[in-house]
Scaffold this active site. Structure first.
Site, short mmCIF file in Angstrom:
data_model
loop_
_atom_site.label_atom_id
_atom_site.label_comp_id
_atom_site.label_asym_id
_atom_site.label_seq_id
_atom_site.Cartn_x
_atom_site.Cartn_y
_atom_site.Cartn_z
N SER A 1 0.80 -1.21 0.00
CA SER A 1 0.00 0.00 0.00
C SER A 1 0.84 1.27 0.00
O SER A 1 1.59 1.54 -0.93
CB SER A 1 -0.98 -0.03 1.18
OG SER A 1 -1.90 1.04 1.08
N HIS A 2 0.76 2.04 1.07
CA HIS A 2 1.40 3.35 1.16
C HIS A 2 2.80 3.27 1.74
O HIS A 2 3.43 4.29 1.98
CB HIS A 2 0.55 4.27 2.04
CG HIS A 2 0.28 3.68 3.40
ND1 HIS A 2 -0.52 2.57 3.57
CD2 HIS A 2 0.74 4.01 4.63
CE1 HIS A 2 -0.56 2.26 4.86
NE2 HIS A 2 0.20 3.11 5.52
N ASP B 1 -1.68 6.83 -3.51
CA ASP B 1 -0.59 6.13 -2.84
C ASP B 1 -0.03 4.99 -3.68
O ASP B 1 -0.35 4.85 -4.86
CB ASP B 1 -1.06 5.62 -1.48
CG ASP B 1 -2.01 4.43 -1.59
OD1 ASP B 1 -2.79 4.39 -2.55
OD2 ASP B 1 -1.97 3.55 -0.71
N ASP C 1 -0.46 1.72 -4.03
CA ASP C 1 -1.29 0.78 -4.77
C ASP C 1 -2.60 1.39 -5.27
O ASP C 1 -3.45 0.69 -5.81
CB ASP C 1 -1.58 -0.46 -3.93
CG ASP C 1 -2.47 -0.18 -2.73
OD1 ASP C 1 -2.45 0.96 -2.23
OD2 ASP C 1 -3.16 -1.11 -2.27
N ASP D 1 -5.16 2.97 -3.65
CA ASP D 1 -6.43 2.92 -2.93
C ASP D 1 -6.64 4.11 -2.00
O ASP D 1 -7.73 4.27 -1.45
CB ASP D 1 -6.61 1.59 -2.19
CG ASP D 1 -5.56 1.34 -1.11
OD1 ASP D 1 -4.66 2.18 -0.95
OD2 ASP D 1 -5.66 0.30 -0.43
N ARG D 2 -5.62 4.94 -1.82
CA ARG D 2 -5.78 6.12 -0.96
C ARG D 2 -5.76 7.40 -1.80
O ARG D 2 -5.33 7.39 -2.95
CB ARG D 2 -4.66 6.17 0.09
CG ARG D 2 -4.71 4.99 1.04
CD ARG D 2 -3.66 5.10 2.12
NE ARG D 2 -3.72 3.93 2.99
CZ ARG D 2 -3.43 3.94 4.29
NH1 ARG D 2 -3.05 5.05 4.88
NH2 ARG D 2 -3.52 2.85 5.01
N LYS E 1 -11.03 0.41 -1.05
CA LYS E 1 -11.01 1.86 -1.16
C LYS E 1 -10.38 2.22 -2.50
O LYS E 1 -9.64 1.43 -3.08
CB LYS E 1 -10.27 2.50 0.00
CG LYS E 1 -8.93 1.92 0.39
CD LYS E 1 -8.43 2.61 1.65
CE LYS E 1 -7.13 2.00 2.16
NZ LYS E 1 -7.35 0.77 2.94
#
Length: 542
Positions: free
Chosen positions: A112-113, A276, A278, A280-281, A375
């Site tokens: 992710s982030h 971010d 991947d 999703d943010r 998300k």
């Protein structure tokens, strides 16, 4: 040829809220990734001949693990794997592909982030057939299997060409390398008023998106520049890099400060956004106004009917417990359901599958809807552009009008990163021991009305999730929340969430940290953060 390879268990493969995340050198240990992938397959039933989706955010070690996963999927009996070209699929795009093509599930390779690179972070998670993260009953089963695994199956074949779209045979299994962008971009065009946004941009409204050298670059270029007509270069850091260009791919006011400063400058863009690692943010910034994630959820919900895909209205709203209660006031006014869940997107999946909620969000820069089961950063950005185009107001005007109507929830998160794990656990243990005696007492001049350790009773599957965050509520509606995060890979991250509701519009212009100062001091008094963490101030404030 299918091989059965002997292996030994690793003791540290317990998935967190978003799968298994460790440093790259940990995953590079002998059979480490293979053990976890085999444990996933061993925990599933009925996938013989079915379709699996595989993709990742392009971070370091992504391609290598994809080749392993493809060969193991073939050896374990999957009939087909759909994989993004170059091994790329943003997390929301992977969810969409699983749903659109009725796949059995998917393996998403991402941290992710978190930073990427040879000594940085990597992750593997499993998504189920609804497109969402595996529920705890599956992740628990995967962990149980990792503790006694003794072999894994893998096809002894050459690597697949991941850079050419098309179908290939791998040990009798079909591998379809797909364009990672088109399906997702087409979905966005069904949800939002692209002609209105295109008109907004052609009329001189300047939009920039910082993809932070991460996965959303190709998606943002296709949608913003090619389909919506923004000038070339409107998408910054658009090429996904294995180390994210040494950026920290977390879209917040610390790591996307350059974008924020640009939008806030006199001659800067009218609208800025970042996503971010991947995809999703999201972070949304308008001229003169940063939109907090909690406010963003509330304002998207309040203005949902601006977008064609939501013109019929929304069924309900869900938010994670630490997220501010701004969305609660929107749900109350709309007369729809409001659900408070633990942190982790998997908890929203049951509610969306049951038709209880349409939009949902977390304070950690994540917002989404029932179009997928993750998300979705670009979705949130496009929703904001749709709202601006429909209301013909600036982001700042939209935010201030919302506060005037619903009141303002002053809100902030303080992260203490890399805390010694034993010390972080000791802080939480000491705080839990105090909870029963806190109601009725005064902390830094604030009277405690209630205190608990949040437990969630899922209204759909009736599962219970305990110890999801310590809440201390004060008279008047203010609160502080303490939670240890499960998204890091070294040490522990202590998160402190601070919130005050202010209905008086004349008091909506106070600087956030100033508005929350007495609550921040109360948190230190009750939890002794400095003593346990050894830190005089947070690592990150958002």
């Amino acid at each position: 040829m299918i091989l059965t390879v002997s292996t030994k268990p690793y003791a540290d493969q317990k998935p967190g809220t978003s799968g298994l995340r460790k440093k790259v050198p940990v995953f590079q240990q002998e059979n480490y990734a293979e053990n976890f992938i085999q444990a996933i397959f061993d925990s599933l039933e009925g996938f013989e001949g079915q379709t699996l989706v595989i993709g990742g955010d392009g971070r370091y070690y992504n391609r290598e693990v994809i080749q392993v996963a493809l060969k193991m999927a073939a050896a374990n009996g999957f009939g087909k794997v759909m994989v993004g070209k170059g091994g790329i699929l943003s997390t929301p795009a992977a969810s969409h592909v699983i749903r659109k093509y009725h796949a059995f599930g998917g393996i998403v390779l991402s941290a992710s982030h978190n930073p990427g690179g040879p000594t940085e972070d990597f992750g593997i998670k499993y998504n189920i057939g609804n497109g969402g993260p595996a529920p705890e009953k599956i992740t628990d089963a995967i962990f149980d299997r990792t503790r006694n695994i003794d072999s894994y199956k893998i096809a002894d074949v050459a690597d697949i060409d991941l850079d050419t779209v098309g179908s290939f045979d791998l040990a009798g299994m079909t591998v379809e390398v797909i364009d990672p962008v088109t399906d997702y971009a087409d979905l966005m065009e069904t949800l939002f008023d692209f002609p209105a946004i295109r008109s907004l941009i052609s009329g001189g409204f300047r939009v920039v998106i910082d993809s932070m050298s991460a996965v959303t670059g190709p998606y943002a270029v296709e949608i913003l520049e090619k389909r919506l007509g923004a000038p070339a270069g409107s998408v910054r850091n658009e090429v996904p890099l294995p180390d994210f260009g040494h950026h920290h791919p977390d879209p917040n006011l610390v790591h996307a400060k350059e974008l924020y400063d640009d939008v806030m400058s006199a001659d800067g863009p009218d609208f800025g956004a970042a996503s971010d690692g991947d995809g999703d943010r999201n972070m949304v910034v308008g001229k003169g106004m940063f939109v907090t994630p909690s406010d963003s959820l509330a304002m998207i919900a309040a203005n949902a009917t601006c977008a064609p895909g939501y013109r019929q209205g929304i069924a309900g709203i869900a938010r994670s417990m630490p997220t501010s209660a701004a969305a609660d006031r929107v749900a109350e006014k709309l007369g729809i359901g409001m659900y408070e869940t633990p942190t982790g997107w998997k908890f929203f999946g049951n509610l969306m599958d049951a038709g209880k909620v349409t939009v949902c969000g977390e304070e950690s820069f994540g917002t989404g809807s029932d179009h997928v089961r993750e998300k979705d950063g670009l979705w949130a950005v496009l929703f904001w552009l749709n709202i601006v185009a429909a209301r013909k107001q600036s982001v700042k005007e939209i935010v201030e009008a919302h506060w005037a109507e619903y009141g303002r929830n002053y809100y902030s998160r303080h992260d203490y990163e890399g805390v010694d794990t034993d010390n972080a656990n000791a802080l939480v243990t000491a705080l839990r021991a105090k909870l029963g005696s806190l109601p009725g007492t005064t902390i830094n001049g604030l009277v405690v009305s209630a205190a608990d350790d949040f437990a969630y009773h899922d209204p759909i599957d009736h599962s219970v999730s305990k110890n999801q965050g310590i809440r201390i509520l004060f008279e008047g509606g203010s609160r502080i929340v303490f939670r240890l995060s499960g998204t890091g890979t070294s040490g522990a991250t202590l998160r402190l969430y601070v919130e005050r509701y202010e209905p008086d519009a004349s008091r909506h212009g106070i600087e956030t940290q100033a508005a929350l100062a007495d609550l921040i001091a109360a948190a230190e008094e009750v939890a002794e953060i400095k003593r346990y963490t050894g830190m005089n101030e947070p690592t990150v404030i958002t």
